[in-house]
Write a protein that holds these residues in place. Structure first.
Motif, PDB file in Angstrom:
ATOM      1  N   TYR A  12       0.836  -1.209   0.000  1.00 48.35           N
ATOM      2  CA  TYR A  12       0.000   0.000   0.000  1.00 48.35           C
ATOM      3  C   TYR A  12       0.869   1.257   0.000  1.00 48.35           C
ATOM      4  CZ  TYR A  12      -2.718   3.829   1.957  1.00 48.35           C
ATOM      5  OH  TYR A  12      -3.274   5.063   2.175  1.00 48.35           O
ATOM      6  N   LEU A  13       1.885   1.291   0.866  1.00 48.08           N
ATOM      7  CA  LEU A  13       2.738   2.482   0.967  1.00 48.08           C
ATOM      8  C   LEU A  13       3.520   2.727  -0.326  1.00 48.08           C
ATOM      9  CD1 LEU A  13       4.185   2.106   4.586  1.00 48.08           C
ATOM     10  CD2 LEU A  13       2.322   3.592   3.839  1.00 48.08           C
ATOM     11  N   LYS A  14       3.950   1.646  -0.978  1.00 42.50           N
ATOM     12  CA  LYS A  14       4.746   1.779  -2.203  1.00 42.50           C
ATOM     13  C   LYS A  14       3.896   2.159  -3.414  1.00 42.50           C
ATOM     14  CE  LYS A  14       8.721  -1.233  -1.532  1.00 42.50           C
ATOM     15  NZ  LYS A  14       9.355  -2.477  -2.009  1.00 42.50           N
ATOM     16  N   THR A  15       2.633   1.834  -3.394  1.00 46.85           N
ATOM     17  CA  THR A  15       1.790   2.096  -4.567  1.00 46.85           C
ATOM     18  C   THR A  15       0.838   3.258  -4.304  1.00 46.85           C
ATOM     19  OG1 THR A  15       0.258   0.354  -3.849  1.00 46.85           O
ATOM     20  CG2 THR A  15       1.937  -0.276  -5.449  1.00 46.85           C
ATOM     21  N   GLU A  16      -0.263   2.992  -3.625  1.00 50.25           N
ATOM     22  CA  GLU A  16      -1.305   4.008  -3.432  1.00 50.25           C
ATOM     23  C   GLU A  16      -0.801   5.243  -2.689  1.00 50.25           C
ATOM     24  OE1 GLU A  16      -5.116   2.483  -1.961  1.00 50.25           O
ATOM     25  OE2 GLU A  16      -4.483   0.498  -2.663  1.00 50.25           O
ATOM     26  N   LYS A  17      -0.107   5.043  -1.574  1.00 52.18           N
ATOM     27  CA  LYS A  17       0.327   6.172  -0.750  1.00 52.18           C
ATOM     28  C   LYS A  17       1.350   7.026  -1.496  1.00 52.18           C
ATOM     29  CE  LYS A  17       0.298   8.121   3.423  1.00 52.18           C
ATOM     30  NZ  LYS A  17      -0.871   8.727   4.007  1.00 52.18           N
ATOM     31  N   ILE A  70       0.804  10.986  -2.506  1.00 49.55           N
ATOM     32  CA  ILE A  70       1.730  12.041  -2.081  1.00 49.55           C
ATOM     33  C   ILE A  70       2.314  12.755  -3.305  1.00 49.55           C
ATOM     34  CG2 ILE A  70       3.932  12.504  -0.938  1.00 49.55           C
ATOM     35  CD1 ILE A  70       3.181  10.194   1.029  1.00 49.55           C
ATOM     36  N   ALA A  71       2.641  12.009  -4.354  1.00 48.86           N
ATOM     37  CA  ALA A  71       3.170  12.626  -5.582  1.00 48.86           C
ATOM     38  C   ALA A  71       2.151  13.602  -6.164  1.00 48.86           C
ATOM     39  CB  ALA A  71       3.519  11.543  -6.601  1.00 48.86           C
ATOM     40  N   GLU A  72       0.878  13.237  -6.113  1.00 49.49           N
ATOM     41  CA  GLU A  72      -0.180  14.113  -6.603  1.00 49.49           C
ATOM     42  C   GLU A  72      -0.264  15.383  -5.747  1.00 49.49           C
ATOM     43  OE1 GLU A  72      -3.006  15.656  -8.999  1.00 49.49           O
ATOM     44  OE2 GLU A  72      -1.809  13.876  -9.411  1.00 49.49           O
ATOM     45  N   ARG A  73      -0.149  15.218  -4.421  1.00 46.23           N
ATOM     46  CA  ARG A  73      -0.175  16.399  -3.522  1.00 46.23           C
ATOM     47  C   ARG A  73       0.983  17.339  -3.835  1.00 46.23           C
ATOM     48  NH1 ARG A  73      -0.324  14.171   2.439  1.00 46.23           N
ATOM     49  NH2 ARG A  73       0.235  16.316   2.877  1.00 46.23           N
ATOM     50  N   ILE A  74       2.172  16.771  -4.113  1.00 43.21           N
ATOM     51  CA  ILE A  74       3.343  17.597  -4.435  1.00 43.21           C
ATOM     52  C   ILE A  74       3.105  18.337  -5.753  1.00 43.21           C
ATOM     53  CG2 ILE A  74       5.784  17.513  -5.129  1.00 43.21           C
ATOM     54  CD1 ILE A  74       6.121  15.222  -3.045  1.00 43.21           C
ATOM     55  N   LYS A  75       2.560  17.625  -6.738  1.00 45.32           N
ATOM     56  CA  LYS A  75       2.279  18.219  -8.050  1.00 45.32           C
ATOM     57  C   LYS A  75       1.296  19.384  -7.918  1.00 45.32           C
ATOM     58  CE  LYS A  75       0.138  16.771 -12.296  1.00 45.32           C
ATOM     59  NZ  LYS A  75      -0.452  15.636 -12.989  1.00 45.32           N
TER      60      LYS A  75
END
Length: 158
Positions: A22-27, A31-36
């Motif tokens: 879960y942490l490696k995929t969805e999470k 987080i990458a989307e939040r940074i973008k």
């Protein structure tokens, strides 16, 4: 974490594997989307959304490393080797608390699977360590932080 062997039940191992996935995929994707999105707000020097997202990313990566290390040093307890003659990791032990005059059931687990809400206690905890190797009907004295406790082992099961 060192090279210390981590004792896990198969259930505990699977739970860590699922959390890691879960942490490696969805999470990570979240987080990458939040940074973008935060980058779209412009000036990074005063961008709290960006700072929060980067902190979340660092915390997520730390957790991934921690879980990978747990799996690397994991030793899965073979449930077929667990017997009920003496208390060992993986057993469910029913004890009689002599001070409070009540029965309590504990599941003895490795230190990473502790869940006090489910009465899963570590083999390294004062009670867990005191119960290990003991037999049914034995009186066990535990030197716990709360003081001296006495238990009588009523049953040992898988």
């Amino acid at each position: 974490m060192g090279d210390k062997e981590i004792l896990l039940t198969q259930e505990g191992y699977d739970k860590i594997e699922n959390e890691l996935e879960y942490l490696k995929t969805e999470k990570r994707a979240e987080i990458a989307e939040r940074i973008k999105v935060a980058l779209g707000f412009g000036d990074l020097s005063e961008n709290s959304e960006y700072d929060e997202a980067k902190n979340a990313q660092a915390a997520n990566e730390d957790k991934i490393l921690e879980l990978e290390a747990k799996l690397r040093y994991a030793k899965i307890i073979d449930e077929s080797e667990i017997d009920t003659k003496t208390v060992q990791i993986g057993n469910i032990v029913k004890v009689y608390d002599m001070e409070f005059e009540e029965e309590v059931e504990y599941t003895i687990v490795g230190s990473t699977e502790v869940n006090l809400a489910e009465n899963k206690i570590s083999n390294e905890s004062p009670i867990g360590a005191a119960l290990l190797g003991k037999k049914k009907n034995e009186i066990v004295t535990v030197n716990a932080p709360a003081g001296i406790m006495k238990f009588k082992i009523l049953s040992i099961k898988k």
